[in-house]
Enzyme design. Structure first.
Site, PDB file in Angstrom:
ATOM      1  N   THR B 479      49.877  52.344  56.196  1.00  0.00           N
ATOM      2  CA  THR B 479      51.025  51.317  56.265  1.00  0.00           C
ATOM      3  C   THR B 479      52.203  51.597  56.924  1.00  0.00           C
ATOM      4  OG1 THR B 479      51.391  52.705  54.272  1.00  0.00           O
ATOM      5  CG2 THR B 479      50.183  50.874  53.647  1.00  0.00           C
ATOM      6  N   ASN B 599      61.348  49.079  57.964  1.00  0.00           N
ATOM      7  CA  ASN B 599      60.771  49.304  59.274  1.00  0.00           C
ATOM      8  C   ASN B 599      60.268  48.016  60.050  1.00  0.00           C
ATOM      9  OD1 ASN B 599      59.432  49.997  61.775  1.00  0.00           O
ATOM     10  ND2 ASN B 599      59.387  51.954  61.164  1.00  0.00           N
ATOM     11  N   GLU B 673      50.353  43.078  51.020  1.00  0.00           N
ATOM     12  CA  GLU B 673      49.289  42.128  50.661  1.00  0.00           C
ATOM     13  C   GLU B 673      49.620  40.672  50.923  1.00  0.00           C
ATOM     14  OE1 GLU B 673      47.197  44.315  46.789  1.00  0.00           O
ATOM     15  OE2 GLU B 673      49.143  44.779  47.260  1.00  0.00           O
TER      16      GLU B 673
END
Lengths: 182, 707, 330
Positions: B479, B599, B673
């Site tokens: 991730t 980010n 998700e």
């Protein structure tokens, strides 16, 4: 049954005794402690174990170690001297062409092979072969469609595909292709 | 810190949040030097290979291990008669080798540990297991006799507001359709792996001596420790779980599974030797969870201008007989649109199947596929543009509770997506555009993902006179959390990111919650910010070497009285070969409302990756259970298809700038998700626009368009 | 995987002698199929005889015309070979349709011809399978059958042949040179691969110990255009649902010559003789192509999972021939 073989991995010579059943991938991972080639499926269905043998990209899971006595194997860790990054690997970092990273060394090795194969003029399924002399062997320009087809043996479950194609395209257009694998 | 303060103790000094920082471990990953669970250098390892059941339900009547025992190099053969009795098997998934019961095909029934992987595998093949098979049932149907409502008073299976049946009876336009999604498997590229090492004095259960170390491929080191310690009856302090790098999970690595227990049992029986256990790809189809198949009936009652009066979403799913797992596919339909009259229901049938578990956006991914397909059908029935239909049904408050939205912005997602994609002037007629061999269409779908915040994480910051080390037992499964948390720490400390080093993936670090429900960065980030604030409070801006502070994430970080969730809009172009029916998706574009983006590089990868998995769900993924055996027939990556490079065209993710103070101290919501939710519906809707064929059962394969 | 001995004989004849003498021996070439099968437990040899460096790995012109392909030639090298690309674009395309770049770099020409079925039940040692264990029954017949054969199957086996290259070679009237314990012989394609009948464990007419040493290809007639089209469940790196290898010569709007072979439909690459006969001399129109393809598929037998295959085959044949006919000479 055991056999003693020699493997040259990333420039280093190893003499080792393996079970005849041992795959090249397991020899690299379990016997030599190489972490770069990954085991994703162990049956030639994902590409995570891709390495270069004598400069050609192959799947190390479907190779028997005993049959590769004397082989020169290059993993993603050995494409550049420690501390440096190969241009393809650098492009992967620049484009965030990875997420979990497990397929990544295989993708990088495969991309290096792709650049070499295209530079040799090898066609892919999507190469336009309708020219006057399709066998002349001129380098194949690597547009995105070419890269996608040629990289299709490397699965990425994180879905980094578009960024991987960006990375390979950037190196291909920079002309770093042909020398990369050799 | 209150929820409305901006994050960071030294605002203005350095703004690390929002920087497109390169993934910190990227160089280690592109060279393959970053160690995953199997790859930690440990001396003298042993290798475990399991034996799995070949019946879906029954009893083991005999296990003959003589050939395996006699194989040179075999150190241990575990069976249900010889294995240790586990301390706590209240969760039946972890009752490994505890009885002769077989509850699904592919369950562990024995295991071999040997000096080499070749020996272990061959000896496992030599173990003979006999069964008394019992009739099994693995086929989910809409009217299955075993269907029951899951849940309890606090979390009931059914919700109803108003009188949806009356509206369905009187509304001028009614869409009443059933959609089906198949069993699917997460298939992270790194197989689930545990290397277990028992060190210390006496072996054997009950001795209480010794320590267990697990090098595990997990989304949560601390949760695995809690589970394994409980099952084995160990003080959690004596269990260490190490997982610095994890090759994907998408939910399946969100808890311990039976293989963790099996490896630990073997290690306890063979103290001092690391026992390496990587599941084969094939074994992953029965032992580490899957997404249940769903049968979903969606009914929409609308006025002829498209305004929805009633929304009814009934979902039928399976679970296992071993334990219950409920996917909850209808739940988010309750918050999507302004329908006064609503009902959602959920029914489960406990079948003789492997245990389902989390798979990326469990519930939302299949549920929103159904709802957003039905919305497309409603748009067509009303003769309204599908973007406009969604705008007309935008709820001003959360229809479930009447609470105001903190930061919904779905309308903006739809409008900006339509603009970027070039939606204007779309010809609504299905099956009319042709480019060469291709029939061409476009589709849209909306997306939603709830905001989850897990309290309980702790972070510690230590200054060595040069750098600041931030410790938190979080997970980076790809991730980018290592990078994002470093930025959050730098922000909190008011430092450039180069001054901060972050360590995660180890229970020797302070406890952290699971990487699940898109909650990781938000929940761990709250702990890191709290620790940074504590550090600055105690040590100021000029700390001496050895300065240290530790803090926990706040118990409540999400504003009360507000509806907090992420939303998005997907736009897709699909092409269908006029001769062969082959489907291609050259373009996907998503615009998401996710609050602050910590980010943009890694967030973009997450969103794009989710969209690609949605494409995969739309076109490829399907686990085929053979009803005769209960076995997944296509249990490998050659036949369980996920997209390859050639399947993935131009995929772009955008997000709305901003932040959501109600979501917690970061102002961020998760991005892991939301990308998959709605993507499959957008593909299905585009395919319908291309061909006029409405496929209501995933995956959309070429045979739907042939003949 | 059962332990096995390993041997590197000095030449092909010695290899043949070794395998012929040992019923539990088998050859190892590129390994891409065999190693997969060893690990699955489908193949449990006692001795592996490695063919490395024993067989030709190049393509050469034969004195009387035609190409001779060494059996060790990797799929990738064969696909990229200038003579193959010029004379047999269909073969190059078929090879490039198969597997992935990495697999093509390792897989050999001889090994590809002998590639075994991808039937999921064949690959699962817990499932009954007449091909893997004769007499145990066919799990695929009533099982998951998306890939199942629709032509030439038997009640003992509904597996399909997975090779793309073999489909092209079947269309191109290739011949296989075989070295056996009794000497060398030539086996034509079609003719190498069998239909299952009541011996589905036998994929080909080769006997134990037989070794493919080369493939010979006649030159194409002037004016032939050829193509290979593979239809599958993803855009690349997947086995065929249906594939079509077609070569067409058109003169004055009529079919002067046609070669047609189909993949994904049968236990062997399926040479479409019936369609070829119907088309020879017929007008080169989509209607005629479709009619001929329908005739070829007239005997197809399907189940619920593969009911789409005949229609898909007809559509694909029609499209491929239509596109060939529309293409300028080259």
């Amino acid at each position: 049954m055991d056999a003693t073989i020699t493997l040259h991995v990333d420039g280093e010579e190893h003499r080792l005794t393996v079970d005849t059943r041992t795959g090249l991938l397991d020899a690299l991972r379990d016997r030599l402690g190489e972490t770069s080639p990954k085991k994703g499926c162990d049956h030639g269905q994902c590409g995570a174990c891709t390495v270069l043998v004598e400069g050609r990209r192959i799947l190390s899971c479907l190779a028997l170690a005993v049959s590769h006595d004397g082989a020169r194997v290059t993993t993603a860790a050995g494409l550049a001297p420690r501390g440096d990054l190969h241009p393809v690997a650098r492009a992967f970092v620049d484009r965030d062409a990875l997420q979990c990273g497990y397929c990544t060394p295989g993708q990088v090795c495969s991309a290096v092979g792709v650049l070499d194969e295209a530079a040799r003029g090898w066609p892919s399924l999507v190469t336009d072969e309708s020219g006057d002399d399709p066998g002349e062997g001129a380098p194949v320009p690597l547009d995105r469609e070419e890269i996608r087809e040629r990289m299709s043996g490397n699965l990425c479950r994180c879905g980094a595909y578009t960024h991987i194609v960006d990375a390979v395209e950037s190196v291909g257009s920079a002309g770093a292709g042909g020398e990369a694998a050799r | 810190m209150s929820a409305t303060d901006g994050p960071g103790a030294a605002p203005g000094a350095h703004t690390a949040l929002g920087l497109p920082l390169e993934r910190l471990e990227a160089a280690d990953k592109v060279t393959g030097r970053a160690p995953y669970a199997y790859e930690h250098p440990l001396p003298d390892p042993l290798y475990l290979h399991p034996v799995t059941s070949t019946v879906a339900r029954g009893r083991i009547t005999a296990v003959d291990t003589s050939a395996a025992d006699a194989t040179p190099g075999v150190r241990l053969v575990l069976t249900h008669t010889g294995a240790e009795r586990l301390a706590d098997t209240g969760d039946r998934e972890f009752a490994v080798l505890q009885s002769d019961r077989v509850s699904f095909y592919g369950q562990f029934v024995a295991a071999v540990v040997a000096d080499t992987p070749e020996t272990a595998r061959e000896a496992a093949a030599l173990v003979r297991v006999e069964y008394e098979a019992e009739p099994h049932d693995v086929v989910l149907t809409a009217d299955h006799p075993r269907l029951y409502p899951p849940g309890d008073e606090d979390d009931p299976a059914d919700h109803e507001q108003g009188d949806p049946d009356a509206e369905l009876a009187r509304a001028p336009v009614v869409v009443d359709r059933t959609y089906r999604t198949p069993m699917e498997h997460n298939n992270p590229m790194e197989p689930h792996t545990t290397v277990a090492l028992w060190t210390g004095d006496g072996p054997g259960p009950g001795s209480g001596d010794g320590d267990l170390t697990l090098y595990d491929s997990t989304q949560g080191a601390h949760p695995v420790r809690e589970t394994v310690a409980g099952v084995l009856g160990l003080d959690p302090a004596r269990v260490r779980v190490v997982s610095p790098h994890v090759g994907g999970g998408f939910g399946s690595k969100g808890s311990a599974h039976a293989h963790d227990i099996l490896a630990a049992m073997a290690a306890r029986a063979l103290p001092g030797r690391p026992v390496k256990f990587a599941l084969t790809r094939q074994q992953m189809f029965s032992l580490v969870g899957h997404r249940t198949p769903t049968i979903q009936r969606v009914r929409l009652a609308a006025e002829s201008d498209g305004r929805i009066r009633a929304l009814v979403h009934d979902s039928v799913e399976h679970t296992s007989t071993v334990k219950e797992f409920a996917e909850g596919s209808a739940a988010t339909s309750r918050m999507m649109y302004a329908a006064l009259h609503r009902r959602t229901t959920q029914r489960l049938a406990d079948l003789d199947v492997p245990i389902p578990f989390w798979m990326r956006a469990p519930g939302e991914a299949p549920g929103i596929y159904a709802l957003e397909s039905a919305m497309d059908e409603l748009a067509q029935a009303c003769g309204i543009d599908p973007v406009e239909l969604r705008l007309r049904n935008e709820p001003s408050v959360d229809p479930r509770t009447g609470e105001p939205w903190s930061d919904r912005r779905l309308v903006e997602c739809l409008r900006e997506g339509a603009e970027r994609f070039g939606w204007a002037d779309r010809d609504p007629a299905p099956g009319t555009r042709r480019e060469g061999r291709w029939r061409v269409g476009t589709g849209v779908a909306a997306a939603v993902y709830p905001h989850l915040y897990n309290p309980g994480s702790v972070a510690e910051i230590h200054y060595d006179g040069d750098r600041y080390t931030v410790d938190i037992g979080a997970a980076d499964i790809g991730t980018g959390s290592r990078t994002a948390l470093t930025q959050i720490a730098a922000q909190g400390l008011g430092l450039p990111v180069e001054r901060v080093r972050l360590r995660l993936g180890d229970t020797d670090l302070p406890a952290a919650t699971v990487a699940g429900g898109s909650s990781g960065t938000v929940s761990w980030g709250a702990a890191v910010l709290a620790a940074a604030a504590a550090f600055r409070d105690r040590h100021g801006t000029d700390p001496g070497p050895g300065a240290r502070a530790r803090a926990a994430a706040p118990e409540d970080a999400v504003a009360q009285g507000r509806a907090v969730a992420s939303f998005g809009a997907h736009f897709v172009e699909a092409r269908v070969d006029a001769d062969t029916g082959e489907v291609r998706v050259p373009r996907m574009l998503g615009v998401f409302s996710v609050g602050r983006v910590v980010n943009p590089r890694t967030a973009r990868s997450q969103l794009v990756g989710g969209m690609v998995m949605g494409l995969s769900m739309a076109l490829h993924e399907r686990s085929v259970l053979d009803p005769r055996t209960g076995h997944v027939v296509n249990a490998d990556l050659a036949e369980y298809h996920v997209p390859v490079h050639a399947d993935v065209g131009d995929v772009r993710a955008h997000w709305l700038e901003g932040e959501d103070p109600a979501a917690g101290p970061l102002g961020a919501r998760g991005v892991g998700e939301i990308g998959i939710v709605g993507a499959a519906a957008a593909v299905a809707n585009a395919v319908h626009h291309a061909t006029g064929v409405r496929v209501r059962e995933l995956p959309i394969t070429l045979d739907r368009f042939v003949g | 995987m059962r332990p096995f001995a390993y041997s590197r004989p000095r030449d092909a004849a010695a290899a043949v002698a070794e395998v012929s003498a040992d019923p539990e021996a088998c050859y190892l070439a590129g390994g891409t199929n065999l190693v997969d099968h060893l690990r699955l437990g489908i193949t449990r040899p006692g001795l592996l005889v490695d063919l490395r460096d024993l067989l030709d790995d190049g393509v050469e012109e034969m004195p009387g015309g035609g190409l001779r392909i060494g059996a060790a030639t990797p799929n990738s090298d064969l696909a990229a070979h200038p003579l193959v690309r010029r004379r047999h674009p269909m073969l190059s395309a078929a090879l490039l349709s198969g597997a992935s770049g990495q697999l093509r770099n390792a897989a050999s020409t001889g090994g590809n011809l002998l590639q075994r079925t991808r039937c999921a039940y064949f690959r699962d040692t817990a499932a009954p399978c007449n091909k893997r264990e004769p007499g145990t029954g066919c799990s695929a017949l009533e099982g998951h059958g998306r890939h199942n054969a629709v032509l030439g199957a038997s009640r003992h086996c509904v597996a399909v042949h997975p090779s793309d290259m073999a489909v092209a070679l079947t269309a191109l009237d290739a011949r296989v040179r075989v070295l056996g314990p009794g000497g060398e012989r030539v086996v034509p394609l079609p003719g190498l691969h069998r239909l299952p009948g009541d011996e589905p464990h036998r994929d080909t007419v080769l006997e134990h110990g037989d070794l493919i040493t080369a493939v010979e290809l006649p030159d194409p007639p002037r004016g032939r255009r050829s193509a290979y089209r593979k239809v599958r469940d993803r855009a690349s790196y997947a086995f065929a649902l249906v594939s079509v290898a077609a070569a067409l010569e058109v003169a004055d709007g009529r079919v002067r010559g046609v070669r047609l072979a189909l993949g994904g439909l049968a236990h062997a690459p399926w040479r479409a003789r019936r369609a070829e006969e119907a088309l020879t001399g017929a007008p080169a129109t989509a209607d005629a192509f479709r009619e001929a393809a329908r005739a070829e598929l007239a005997d197809a037998r399907t189940g619920p999972d593969n009911a789409f295959k005949p229609a898909l085959a007809v559509a694909t044949v029609t499209a491929v021939l239509r596109d060939l006919a529309a293409r300028g000479d080259r």
